[in-house]
Design an enzyme around this catalytic site. Structure first.
Site, PDB file in Angstrom:
ATOM      1  N   LYS A  67      -5.251  -2.827   7.955  1.00  0.00           N
ATOM      2  CA  LYS A  67      -5.012  -1.790   9.058  1.00  0.00           C
ATOM      3  C   LYS A  67      -4.183  -2.494  10.298  1.00  0.00           C
ATOM      4  CE  LYS A  67      -7.125   1.496   7.019  1.00  0.00           C
ATOM      5  NZ  LYS A  67      -6.381   2.732   6.712  1.00  0.00           N
ATOM      6  N   ASP A  83      -1.436  -1.212   6.466  1.00  0.00           N
ATOM      7  CA  ASP A  83      -1.355   0.229   6.598  1.00  0.00           C
ATOM      8  C   ASP A  83      -1.449   0.440   8.133  1.00  0.00           C
ATOM      9  OD1 ASP A  83      -1.771   2.749   6.505  1.00  0.00           O
ATOM     10  OD2 ASP A  83      -3.800   2.798   5.529  1.00  0.00           O
ATOM     11  N   GLU A 119       2.440   0.551   4.639  1.00  0.00           N
ATOM     12  CA  GLU A 119       2.027   1.767   4.341  1.00  0.00           C
ATOM     13  C   GLU A 119       2.380   2.690   5.564  1.00  0.00           C
ATOM     14  OE1 GLU A 119      -2.185   3.980   2.664  1.00  0.00           O
ATOM     15  OE2 GLU A 119      -1.340   2.068   2.181  1.00  0.00           O
ATOM     16  N   ASP A 146       2.014   7.343   2.176  1.00  0.00           N
ATOM     17  CA  ASP A 146       0.735   7.653   1.875  1.00  0.00           C
ATOM     18  C   ASP A 146       0.390   9.271   2.172  1.00  0.00           C
ATOM     19  OD1 ASP A 146      -2.033   8.124   1.366  1.00  0.00           O
ATOM     20  OD2 ASP A 146      -2.893   6.587   2.448  1.00  0.00           O
ATOM     21  N   LYS A 186      -2.991  10.039  -4.026  1.00  0.00           N
ATOM     22  CA  LYS A 186      -4.571  10.355  -3.990  1.00  0.00           C
ATOM     23  C   LYS A 186      -4.725  11.562  -4.380  1.00  0.00           C
ATOM     24  CE  LYS A 186      -5.271   7.618   0.354  1.00  0.00           C
ATOM     25  NZ  LYS A 186      -5.358   7.594   1.698  1.00  0.00           N
TER      26      LYS A 186
END
Length: 338
Positions: free
Chosen positions: A148, A172, A197, A220, A244
């Protein structure tokens, strides 16, 4: 086998995270999840919902899904299904709420296809680096580590690079970067990063073009539908798309979009959302076809307990799944429709 839809049961399950989850958007200490059971004359088939109890990540919450599924089941109960294609058409009535459709299709799929054992590469996600997390990574040796974004991201990258094994690294940002972060982002150019991301909340042409010069860009949160995805990959320098199920409406929808993107030369990653064992199995089922390791974690990574025990056993950098067995006695029944 022919199935008649007799009842829909709603269950709740919750567990504390082993370590607090810290992201640019939220801090999480517990994961509460909605589980459904579709009852037929043969058995009860379970689906795990990836929504949260609040709208911190997505506008659709668990309560929204319950409302959609109650309305849907009132219209379809008593329906007899002979094929998965018929079940898909029934689930398509939930297209306006992809999270609800994703939950339902997980249960319907099991009516027609026997679940099999499978192996996938292990891709760990680290939310807040700590010595405990580093020790865990050394023990488990994932093929990919996703970090992250934070002001300490370079230190976190160095920590992963200093582990006792070699792992690819992804980042991300959860849409948190601004112009002020570009100096730090440029320093990533010297590192081999699989993808960054969701760097920006809005894709401003100048920023996205500059960022893409330093590191491959992935979407995402913006990968919300097939139409939106195809528009974005045409418009911007996107290298990778994280798909997802709860965003696109289920495993069948994800597989279709995945093949379209790969035919265009883009990379695909199958994403999860702090899942328990049932949903984690279906994420792994799809992740076998992705280009990089998916967001699939082994049993016990986030939680001490699970309503699907021993779901995903880590073996040498890959995760072995047997067909999930739901222990319904661990679930709390909150409502039913007959």
């Amino acid at each position: 086998m022919i199935h008649t839809l007799k009842a829909l049961h709603f269950y709740q399950y919750s567990e504390s995270f082993k370590e607090t989850i810290t992201t640019p958007k939220v801090t999480l200490t517990e994961r509460e999840v909605l589980v459904i059971g579709i009852e037929t004359e043969a058995a009860q088939y379970f689906g795990e919902c990836n929504a949260f109890s609040t709208a911190w990540y997505d506008a659709v919450t668990m309560n929204d899904v319950i409302v959609h599924l109650k309305d849907w089941f009132q219209n379809v109960k008593g329906t007899t299904l002979a094929t998965f294609e018929a079940a898909q058409r029934l689930a398509d009535e939930l297209n306006d709420c992809p999270t609800a459709r994703s939950t339902v299709i997980m249960a319907l799929y099991q009516m027609f296809y026997p679940l099999k054992s499978l192996n996938v590469d292990y891709g760990a996600t680290v939310s807040g680096m700590s010595q405990t997390k580093l020790d865990q990574l050394n023990r488990t040796a994932p093929k990919r580590v996703k970090l992250k974004w934070s002001t300490d991201v370079l230190d976190d990258i160095r920590a992963v690079q200093g582990l006792s094994f070699s792992s690819s690294i992804a980042l991300d940002a959860n849409e948190s970067l601004t112009f002020q972060d570009m100096t730090l982002l440029k320093q990533l150019e010297q590192d081999v990063i699989l993808y960054l991301e969701e760097p920006f909340i809005d894709f401003q042409n100048e920023l996205i073009e500059e960022a893409a010069a330093y590191v491959p860009i992935a979407i995402d949160e913006k990968a919300t539908s097939e139409a939106d995805i195809m528009h974005l990959v045409k418009q911007y320098p996107i290298d990778t798309v994280i798909l997802k199920s709860f965003r696109l409406g289920g495993i069948d929808k994800v597989y279709t979009v995945m093949k379209q993107l790969q035919q265009r030369g883009l990379h695909v990653v199958v994403g999860g959302m702090y899942e328990f064992g049932l949903s984690r199995y279906f994420t792994a089922l799809l992740a076998r076809f992705g280009d990089f390791p998916g967001d699939v974690t082994p049993d016990g990574y986030y939680f001490e307990q699970d309503f699907v025990p021993q779901s995903g056993i880590l073996k040498g950098g890959s995760i072995y799944f047997e067909p999930p067995k739901v222990e319904a006695e661990r679930l709390t029944l909150i409502d039913s429709i007959f």
